[in-house]
Design an enzyme around this catalytic site. Structure first.
Site, PDB file in Angstrom:
ATOM      1  N   SER A   1       1.109   7.341 -14.053  1.00 43.69           N
ATOM      2  CA  SER A   1       0.357   8.563 -13.781  1.00 43.69           C
ATOM      3  C   SER A   1      -0.998   8.179 -13.221  1.00 43.69           C
ATOM      4  CB  SER A   1       0.174   9.396 -15.054  1.00 43.69           C
ATOM      5  OG  SER A   1      -0.840  10.382 -14.870  1.00 43.69           O
ATOM      6  N   GLY A   2      -1.373   8.785 -12.109  1.00 39.25           N
ATOM      7  CA  GLY A   2      -2.633   8.447 -11.477  1.00 39.25           C
ATOM      8  C   GLY A   2      -3.843   8.878 -12.263  1.00 39.25           C
ATOM      9  N   SER A   3      -3.876  10.139 -12.699  1.00 34.68           N
ATOM     10  CA  SER A   3      -5.031  10.597 -13.465  1.00 34.68           C
ATOM     11  C   SER A   3      -5.175   9.805 -14.760  1.00 34.68           C
ATOM     12  CB  SER A   3      -4.912  12.101 -13.765  1.00 34.68           C
ATOM     13  OG  SER A   3      -3.773  12.383 -14.556  1.00 34.68           O
TER      14      SER A   3
ATOM     15  N   ASP B   1      -1.100  20.678 -13.694  1.00 37.22           N
ATOM     16  CA  ASP B   1      -1.981  19.524 -13.708  1.00 37.22           C
ATOM     17  C   ASP B   1      -3.332  19.995 -13.186  1.00 37.22           C
ATOM     18  OD1 ASP B   1      -3.355  17.082 -13.124  1.00 37.22           O
ATOM     19  OD2 ASP B   1      -1.441  16.050 -12.845  1.00 37.22           O
TER      20      ASP B   1
ATOM     21  N   GLY C   1      -2.093  12.036  -9.313  1.00 38.10           N
ATOM     22  CA  GLY C   1      -2.031  10.809  -8.536  1.00 38.10           C
ATOM     23  C   GLY C   1      -0.640  10.438  -8.076  1.00 38.10           C
ATOM     24  N   THR C   2       0.333  10.452  -8.993  1.00 35.98           N
ATOM     25  CA  THR C   2       1.697  10.093  -8.595  1.00 35.98           C
ATOM     26  C   THR C   2       2.305  11.173  -7.704  1.00 35.98           C
ATOM     27  OG1 THR C   2       2.448  10.959 -10.733  1.00 35.98           O
ATOM     28  CG2 THR C   2       2.193   8.575 -10.542  1.00 35.98           C
TER      29      THR C   2
END
Length: 359
Positions: free
Chosen positions: A103-105, A266, A271-272
């Site tokens: 996960s990006g965040s 979200d 990010g993903t």
């Protein structure tokens, strides 16, 4: 210790979880830094560690994320020793309904916490290190000044498209054109306008309800499998998107919102999900290597991104995406579980948790 009659009572041990609250561009990604033992040595990869916690200690995730200790709009990260010798730390991502491979965040939150607490030594103006995730090795480049992590850019795992314009039959909606892509998680992506919707709070209820319905239909009709890890399969997240535009500064940009199960947005641009969107845009010839792409969320925050190169993953043409955003520590807290608490794994209530009836 005394019981409620004042008599001596047997002492008990109360588990204590040390957690730093954090958010990345609005999305909560708290970070557990103490109170949880690592997975056993038999787990040789972060994916194996993820599956170990999911199958043996999932009560931790439920307790921390569900009410009364958590809420629907948050994730929690667990810092562990890395399995890849190239990595400086490993982490697992706990979400409301699953453990996410990447996960990006949450990578931004975890990196911010690791640097600002000194768990990884900060170098100014730039600190570089690597994180081991269940999706693979992720490179981190953090801009740092006066002890503050000002931004985090992460070089994500290769991202690629499983299907473009796949027709999915959705009950009561008919055929919906869906793109399916991997960006560290499996995503179904749909243009909001194609369903008569816009990405705005005014359409929030419909965006969540219809997004969840389309995702469940995709799950029944198409099951993508990651070519390098057959344990990663099936769509678990859904992206509503708006068409690509050219911003005032000449860079390409778009608005999106990701519907995270069990049905909430979200708060960041995801990010993903951004990596999956970039893979789709590249496959359509709309985003080239090196071009800046600004991805905006329903809250107005943004990630600044680019494709740094291309590669192959199995039979799929893939991109190498880099995502940049900001994180902020919001709290230092200890979560405890009293052995008499009737909700050791928490609960959900329909006013805050989207709980649709089975079709």
């Amino acid at each position: 210790m005394y019981d409620n009659t004042g008599r001596n009572a047997e002492p008990y041990q109360q588990p204590i979880y040390s957690i730093l609250g954090c958010h990345a561009e609005g999305e909560v990604g708290d970070v557990i830094v103490g109170g949880v033992l690592d997975a056993p040595p038999s787990c040789k990869t972060m994916h194996e560690k993820m599956m170990y916690f999911w199958t043996h200690h999932d009560g931790i995730r439920k307790m921390l994320l569900q009410e009364p200790r958590g809420r629907s709009s948050m994730s929690t990260n667990l810092v562990l020793a890395p399995c890849d010798p190239r990595a400086d730390a490993g982490f697992l991502i706990m979400e409301s309904d699953e453990y996410a491979p990447m996960s990006g965040s949450n990578a931004i939150c975890t990196s911010t916490v690791l640097l600002e607490t000194g768990m990884i030594q900060m170098q100014e103006p730039i600190t570089r290190f690597s994180l081991d995730t269940a999706a693979g090795l992720v490179g981190i480049t953090a801009e740092c000044e006066a002890g503050k992590c000002k931004s985090v850019a992460f070089d994500n795992v290769p991202s690629f498209v499983f299907a473009l314009d796949k027709a999915i039959d959705v009950p009561d909606l008919g055929l919906i054109s869906v793109d399916v892509a991997w960006g560290g998680m499996m995503f179904a992506l749909v243009d909001a306008g194609s369903c008569g919707l816009k990405i705005a709070n005014s359409d929030a209820t419909k965006l969540i309800e219809i997004g969840e319905r389309i995702k469940r239909a995709v799950q029944k009709q198409f099951v993508p499998v990651h070519p390098e890890n057959s344990g990663i399969k099936g769509v678990t997240n859904f992206v509503w998107s708006h068409p690509l535009e050219v911003g005032s500064d000449g860079t390409k940009e778009a608005v999106n919102t990701v519907v995270v199960s069990p049905g909430r947005f979200d708060r960041s641009p995801c990010g993903t999900g951004t990596c999956a969107r970039m893979a789709v845009l590249h496959a359509r010839g709309e985003l080239n290597v090196g071009e800046t792409f600004r991805h905006k969320s329903i809250t107005g925050t943004e990630f600044i991104n680019h494709i740094r190169g291309t590669t192959k993953v199995g039979e799929y043409n893939a991109i190498l995406p880099t995502i940049k955003g900001r994180g902020w520590i919001t709290s230092f807290k200890q979560i405890v579980l009293d052995p008499t608490d009737p909700f050791p794994e928490g609960f959900r209530v329909g006013d805050q948790w989207h709980m649709p009836a089975e079709p």
